[in-house]
Design an enzyme around this catalytic site. Structure first.
Site, mmCIF file in Angstrom:
data_model
loop_
_atom_site.group_PDB
_atom_site.id
_atom_site.type_symbol
_atom_site.label_atom_id
_atom_site.label_comp_id
_atom_site.label_asym_id
_atom_site.label_seq_id
_atom_site.Cartn_x
_atom_site.Cartn_y
_atom_site.Cartn_z
ATOM 1 N N GLU A 158 -4.193 -79.813 -13.191
ATOM 2 C CA GLU A 158 -5.124 -78.900 -13.691
ATOM 3 C C GLU A 158 -4.130 -77.921 -14.528
ATOM 4 O O GLU A 158 -4.519 -77.381 -15.685
ATOM 5 C CB GLU A 158 -5.869 -78.299 -12.690
ATOM 6 C CG GLU A 158 -6.904 -79.063 -11.913
ATOM 7 C CD GLU A 158 -7.646 -79.618 -12.886
ATOM 8 O OE1 GLU A 158 -7.504 -80.463 -13.772
ATOM 9 O OE2 GLU A 158 -8.887 -79.060 -12.735
ATOM 10 N N THR B 39 -10.772 -74.817 -21.966
ATOM 11 C CA THR B 39 -11.213 -74.118 -20.767
ATOM 12 C C THR B 39 -10.278 -72.791 -20.764
ATOM 13 O O THR B 39 -10.685 -71.831 -20.485
ATOM 14 C CB THR B 39 -10.406 -74.685 -19.259
ATOM 15 O OG1 THR B 39 -11.125 -76.095 -19.238
ATOM 16 C CG2 THR B 39 -10.521 -74.032 -18.342
#
Lengths: 306, 306
Positions: free
Chosen positions: B128, B181
């Site tokens: 991530e 994101t």
């Protein structure tokens, strides 16, 4: 039934991470009230012992809460109320909430329970408005519902009962100093960092989950407050020492009860709660601060007839 | 066992009120991966279908997560990984998390499960970090644990599994636009009002309690986000219309999936979730936006061998 005698529990609001939303009722700390149905309209406080508080209906939280109930009721008589305070006013364990909740719970009972607990919370909140200037529910909700309560929302008022693990005990120590709820609210910052917010709602989620799962470790890990405690604790003498001694003695967590000055700890088992009581009072004895200290199981039924 | 084929679920992070702490795994949306134990050290991505993504180990989230695991392992061989992406990158339903979680879950399985799920989450978080710049866990936690997860804390990492009511279904619609994101985080305010914070942790407590009690009404009342959604939703075309049509069609709640652009709704029962699918896609058809839409039960086991 024309008259009942009831027990009105003390309550711990906030419970560390749950500022303004969580509360829990105590079982061995509370007031007694006698509520009597009479023909004369209105609410009359006929006796008030244990504390110096106004008996005038409009200046007494039980009176004001009772009038809020009567305003919504088609009952055309009234009530007389005797209040025997055992919870000290200004202690931070829901003294005003015990009286206002007790009044409306007892009146509702004598009228055959026409109102729901949620409605009773709304009436009792009027007492809180008188006491602190804010119609908050974080003490009246656990006093009326019992056990742990979550106020999910105020508009509309939405109260959720959360289970109470059976081995959970509270220790509450009340240093004999005065902090007004209104002052204690004034010093709070009106904003917080997103980072602290995320930590706080992570902990609220953890506390609720821990209570559902009887997971004492998770409850312990979740009893953290990054937002209010660091500020409010400055008003409470010896807070840091009391807290560290409680944790060292085995408490699951320790924090400010409501807006203080009382400090609460939660422990697994009565024996641990007693150890915590001992360590907390030792701190105040050394500093030379007068205190009251209580150990109590969680009260899971709320106000009850005695 | 030298080789396994696994299903790696898509995930919805945040779930309205639970920004950065809550997530849930889907059952009918996910990638497939084949993980093979080989003598050659390191991690090699030998095949990658379905999306144009880098196969270089250090540029691929599965590669980076796998290397993080190997760094902590005393295994002296390596792994070859085939990734068949069905979740679109950038969709907001945990595409990168599916790959990074799948890699470490599969490798751990082939090594005889030396690592706990919590450790796997930490390895997968390195994927991530590569994907978004932040080593967040709100997609990898539900992908690895299954069902609903709460990240109570990051330091130390503390993940709580929350029960999934059996009739809960998700509808997820993915408008074919790109939001990174990292961009979606940049537009967030770094502070919030105490008042909004209190509402948010009230709702997180309510959502967790509702999931424990199978109380669909409480879940519905708690699926509210006063903080992130009002800002992030501005990046998503037609968000308000999609949301209101989902609610009108019977969804318990509707919000942004992760950092978007996908929009999720939760419903009680598959039939309701299908109605919500229909109403959501009708909105995008009218506006003229390309979309994918899925209805899925909650995946309660997380990654699994297929």
């Amino acid at each position: 039934m024309k008259e009942i005698k009831i027990f009105c529990p003390g309550t711990i609001a906030n419970i560390s991470c749950g500022f303004d939303v969580m509360g829990v009722a105590l079982d061995s700390v509370g007031d007694e009230m006698v509520i009597k149905k009479v023909a004369t309209k209105g609410v009359k406080i006929t006796e008030l012992t244990g504390q110096h508080l106004p008996k005038d209906t409009h200046l007494n939280v039980a009176g004001v809460a009772g009038l809020a109930l009567l305003a919504e009721s088609d009952y055309d008589g009234g009530f007389e109320i005797k209040i025997h305070k055992k919870i000290k006013a200004g202690s931070g364990i829901g003294s005003s909430a015990a009286s206002s909740s007790g009044a409306v719970w007892g009146m509702n009972k004598l009228l055959g329970n026409p109102f729901s607990k949620l409605q009773l919370v709304k009436f009792a909140m009027e007492g809180e408005r008188l006491a602190s200037g804010v119609a908050h529910a974080d003490n009246v909700a656990p006093a009326l519902f019992g056990g742990f309560t979550l106020i999910r929302s105020y508009e509309p008022l939405d109260i959720v009962q959360i289970p109470s693990p059976s081995q959970l005990f509270a220790t509450v120590i009340h240093p004999q100093i005065e902090i007004k709820t209104s002052d204690s609210r004034k010093i709070l910052k009106t904003s917080l960092s997103l980072e602290d917010g995320i930590k706080q709602w992570g902990n609220v989620g953890g506390l609720v989950a821990g209570l559902f799962m009887d997971d004492y470790d998770l409850i312990s890990r979740s009893l953290v407050d990054h937002i209010v405690e660091p500020i409010r604790s400055m008003l409470i003498p010896g807070f840091d020492k009391i807290k560290s001694s409680a944790i060292e003695s085995g408490a699951l967590g320790c924090g400010i009860s409501g807006s203080g000055p009382s400090i609460f700890a939660l422990s697994q088992g009565k024996e641990n709660a007693e150890k915590v009581r001992h360590s907390m009072k030792t701190v105040y004895q050394k500093i030379g601060i007068e205190y009251d200290v209580h150990v109590s199981p969680i009260n899971i039924e709320g106000i009850k007839v005695i």
